[in-house]
Design a protein around this motif. Structure first.
Motif, mmCIF file in Angstrom:
data_model
loop_
_atom_site.group_PDB
_atom_site.id
_atom_site.type_symbol
_atom_site.label_atom_id
_atom_site.label_comp_id
_atom_site.label_asym_id
_atom_site.label_seq_id
_atom_site.Cartn_x
_atom_site.Cartn_y
_atom_site.Cartn_z
ATOM 1 N N VAL A 14 1.962 6.392 -0.787
ATOM 2 C CA VAL A 14 1.903 7.492 0.167
ATOM 3 C C VAL A 14 1.203 8.659 -0.510
ATOM 4 O O VAL A 14 1.610 9.098 -1.586
ATOM 5 C CB VAL A 14 3.317 7.911 0.619
ATOM 6 N N MET A 15 0.109 9.086 0.095
ATOM 7 C CA MET A 15 -0.632 10.225 -0.454
ATOM 8 C C MET A 15 -0.757 11.254 0.647
ATOM 9 O O MET A 15 -1.583 11.116 1.539
ATOM 10 C CB MET A 15 -2.013 9.783 -0.930
ATOM 11 N N GLY A 16 0.090 12.274 0.594
ATOM 12 C CA GLY A 16 0.092 13.275 1.656
ATOM 13 C C GLY A 16 0.466 12.594 2.966
ATOM 14 O O GLY A 16 1.535 11.991 3.064
ATOM 15 N N LYS A 19 -1.199 6.665 4.130
ATOM 16 C CA LYS A 19 -0.529 5.545 3.470
ATOM 17 C C LYS A 19 -1.561 4.491 3.119
ATOM 18 O O LYS A 19 -2.425 4.171 3.933
ATOM 19 C CB LYS A 19 0.508 4.932 4.415
ATOM 20 N N VAL A 20 -1.438 3.967 1.882
ATOM 21 C CA VAL A 20 -2.302 2.861 1.479
ATOM 22 C C VAL A 20 -1.424 1.634 1.273
ATOM 23 O O VAL A 20 -0.510 1.653 0.451
ATOM 24 C CB VAL A 20 -3.052 3.191 0.166
ATOM 25 N N HIS A 21 -1.684 0.594 2.037
ATOM 26 C CA HIS A 21 -0.904 -0.637 1.914
ATOM 27 C C HIS A 21 -1.583 -1.516 0.861
ATOM 28 O O HIS A 21 -2.462 -2.322 1.181
ATOM 29 C CB HIS A 21 -0.810 -1.343 3.258
ATOM 30 N N ALA A 22 -1.172 -1.350 -0.384
ATOM 31 C CA ALA A 22 -1.841 -2.047 -1.488
ATOM 32 C C ALA A 22 -1.447 -3.516 -1.538
ATOM 33 O O ALA A 22 -2.267 -4.370 -1.869
ATOM 34 C CB ALA A 22 -1.505 -1.356 -2.806
ATOM 35 N N LEU A 23 -0.177 -3.831 -1.233
ATOM 36 C CA LEU A 23 0.273 -5.225 -1.138
ATOM 37 C C LEU A 23 1.007 -5.390 0.188
ATOM 38 O O LEU A 23 1.861 -4.569 0.536
ATOM 39 C CB LEU A 23 1.203 -5.592 -2.305
ATOM 40 N N GLY A 40 -10.440 -11.186 -6.950
ATOM 41 C CA GLY A 40 -10.504 -10.537 -5.643
ATOM 42 C C GLY A 40 -11.254 -9.237 -5.747
ATOM 43 O O GLY A 40 -11.386 -8.672 -6.832
ATOM 44 N N PRO A 41 -11.724 -8.724 -4.604
ATOM 45 C CA PRO A 41 -12.536 -7.507 -4.623
ATOM 46 C C PRO A 41 -11.755 -6.306 -5.150
ATOM 47 O O PRO A 41 -10.524 -6.316 -5.160
ATOM 48 C CB PRO A 41 -12.901 -7.288 -3.150
ATOM 49 N N SER A 42 -12.491 -5.306 -5.552
ATOM 50 C CA SER A 42 -11.888 -4.054 -5.970
ATOM 51 C C SER A 42 -11.048 -3.492 -4.818
ATOM 52 O O SER A 42 -11.465 -3.527 -3.665
ATOM 53 C CB SER A 42 -13.026 -3.091 -6.337
ATOM 54 N N GLY A 43 -9.840 -3.032 -5.144
ATOM 55 C CA GLY A 43 -8.967 -2.474 -4.112
ATOM 56 C C GLY A 43 -8.119 -3.497 -3.379
ATOM 57 O O GLY A 43 -7.394 -3.162 -2.449
ATOM 58 N N SER A 44 -8.169 -4.767 -3.807
ATOM 59 C CA SER A 44 -7.436 -5.798 -3.068
ATOM 60 C C SER A 44 -5.976 -5.923 -3.507
ATOM 61 O O SER A 44 -5.236 -6.713 -2.935
ATOM 62 C CB SER A 44 -8.159 -7.149 -3.184
ATOM 63 N N GLY A 45 -5.563 -5.167 -4.537
ATOM 64 C CA GLY A 45 -4.147 -5.149 -4.906
ATOM 65 C C GLY A 45 -3.815 -5.822 -6.221
ATOM 66 O O GLY A 45 -2.640 -5.918 -6.589
ATOM 67 N N LYS A 46 -4.821 -6.239 -6.964
ATOM 68 C CA LYS A 46 -4.584 -6.992 -8.204
ATOM 69 C C LYS A 46 -3.809 -6.161 -9.237
ATOM 70 O O LYS A 46 -2.808 -6.613 -9.790
ATOM 71 C CB LYS A 46 -5.926 -7.448 -8.814
ATOM 72 N N SER A 47 -4.291 -4.961 -9.488
ATOM 73 C CA SER A 47 -3.628 -4.125 -10.497
ATOM 74 C C SER A 47 -2.235 -3.713 -10.048
ATOM 75 O O SER A 47 -1.316 -3.615 -10.858
ATOM 76 C CB SER A 47 -4.447 -2.859 -10.780
ATOM 77 N N THR A 48 -2.091 -3.495 -8.752
ATOM 78 C CA THR A 48 -0.770 -3.139 -8.226
ATOM 79 C C THR A 48 0.223 -4.254 -8.529
ATOM 80 O O THR A 48 1.339 -4.001 -9.004
ATOM 81 C CB THR A 48 -0.860 -2.875 -6.714
HETATM 82 P P1 ADP Z 1 -7.466 -3.786 -7.478
HETATM 83 O O1 ADP Z 1 -6.731 -3.872 -8.779
HETATM 84 O O2 ADP Z 1 -7.569 -5.095 -6.780
HETATM 85 O O3 ADP Z 1 -8.774 -3.101 -7.592
HETATM 86 P P2 ADP Z 1 -5.414 -1.872 -6.798
HETATM 87 O O4 ADP Z 1 -4.132 -2.590 -6.863
HETATM 88 O O5 ADP Z 1 -5.780 -0.986 -7.917
HETATM 89 O O6 ADP Z 1 -6.575 -2.914 -6.477
HETATM 90 O O7 ADP Z 1 -5.450 -0.971 -5.484
HETATM 91 C C1 ADP Z 1 -5.040 -1.437 -4.207
HETATM 92 C C2 ADP Z 1 -5.112 -0.262 -3.240
HETATM 93 O O8 ADP Z 1 -4.112 0.683 -3.574
HETATM 94 C C3 ADP Z 1 -6.431 0.499 -3.275
HETATM 95 O O9 ADP Z 1 -6.710 0.930 -1.976
HETATM 96 C C4 ADP Z 1 -6.125 1.647 -4.189
HETATM 97 O O10 ADP Z 1 -6.956 2.752 -3.869
HETATM 98 C C5 ADP Z 1 -4.675 1.934 -3.882
HETATM 99 N N1 ADP Z 1 -3.953 2.490 -5.037
HETATM 100 C C6 ADP Z 1 -3.764 1.892 -6.236
HETATM 101 N N2 ADP Z 1 -2.998 2.652 -7.038
HETATM 102 C C7 ADP Z 1 -2.702 3.773 -6.329
HETATM 103 C C8 ADP Z 1 -1.945 4.954 -6.618
HETATM 104 N N3 ADP Z 1 -1.325 5.125 -7.786
HETATM 105 N N4 ADP Z 1 -1.838 5.882 -5.634
HETATM 106 C C9 ADP Z 1 -2.445 5.693 -4.453
HETATM 107 N N5 ADP Z 1 -3.167 4.623 -4.116
HETATM 108 C C10 ADP Z 1 -3.298 3.671 -5.041
#
Ligand code: ADP
Ligand code: ADP
Length: 228
Positions: A14-16, A19-23, A40-48
């Protein structure tokens, strides 16, 4: 039972007012000694997902269990213990202390351990030998090649005898030949029973893993095991 189990895991940032649904409802198990590449593409939720498995962050909903323990039920101290005792982290940019020797870098995760200092030194030296840097213990990162620096980082990840290694783009800063050496090293850790999960954009790197999971828009798009 699976070493790592994710059931209906969601993560919403949640940013302000946004909402970003990362997973969005991830179901996946990882087993002991299994090596998996997450793509998977950038932003697809891998790091999350990596951050959740690494107990660095908590899911918005769903359950994540490691060794049968639901992370949501652990107190902060127990979570920190689990992280220190179970998980080793490896990063794209190595994240070593530039002014410290390889040995000191590898000792870092052991600094709160209750073991005698001589045991800590011995364990750090043993880990550097395991990654082929027994003759580089006193070198600082700047005196080492990129591949050697990543080996130090892997030795540091191994110091606490983890059952899981999480590596986010471990070869992203390395040339092809060095990437192959690092992947061979990580593959060997998998064969020794450690569960290795790597995030990578590079198909040649992912080929080292017996299992490839592809993410798209916060969900698993494909989950494939190589034929033996
Ligand atoms: P990936 O690793 O596949 O590139 P991420 O898991 O980093 O993807 O990100 C998934 C989504 O969540 C993206 O839209 C990213 O911008 C958002 N996101 C990741 N971390 C944060 C955070 N700490 N706060 C807000 N949004 C985030
Ligand atoms: P590689 O060919 O494996 O990429 P380098 O050519 O960077 O490695 O380094 C070759 C060897 O020289 C390595 O074993 C490394 O430890 C050593 N070395 C590299 N840079 C320095 C430095 N600035 N000071 C001391 N030793 C170094």
């Amino acid at each position: 039972p699976a070493l790592i189990s994710c059931r209906d895991v969601t993560k919403t940032y949640v940013m302000g007012t946004q909402k970003v649904h990362a997973l969005r409802g991830v179901n996946v198990d990882f087993h002991r000694g299994e090596m998996t590449a997450i793509m998977g593409p950038s932003g697809s939720g891998k790091s999350t997902l990596m951050n959740l498995i690494g107990a660095l962050d908590v899911p918005t909903s769903g359950t994540l269990e490691i060794n049968g323990r639901n992370l949501a039920t652990l107190k902060p101290n127990d979570l920190a213990d689990l992280r220190n005792e179970t998980i080793g982290f490896v990063f794209q940019q190595f994240n070593l202390l530039g002014r410290s020797s390889a040995l000191t870098n590898v000792k870092l995760p052991l600094r709160y351990s209750r073991k005698p200092l001589s045991d800590i030194d011995a364990r750090a030296a043993e880990c550097l030998k395991m990654v082929g840097l027994g003759d580089r213990m006193d070198h600082r990162p700047m005196q080492l090649s990129g591949g050697q620096q990543q080996r130090v980082a892997i030795a540091r990840a191994l110091a606490g005898s983890p059952s899981i290694i999480l590596a986010d783009e471990p070869t992203g800063a390395l040339d092809t030949k060095t990437s192959e050496e690092i992947m061979a090293l990580l593959t060997g850790l998998g064969e020794s029973g450690i569960t290795v999960i790597i995030v990578t954009h590079e198909p040649e790197v992912a080929e080292y893993a017996a299992r490839q999971i592809h993410f798209r828009d916060g969900q698993i798009e494909r989950d494939e095991r190589a034929k033996p």
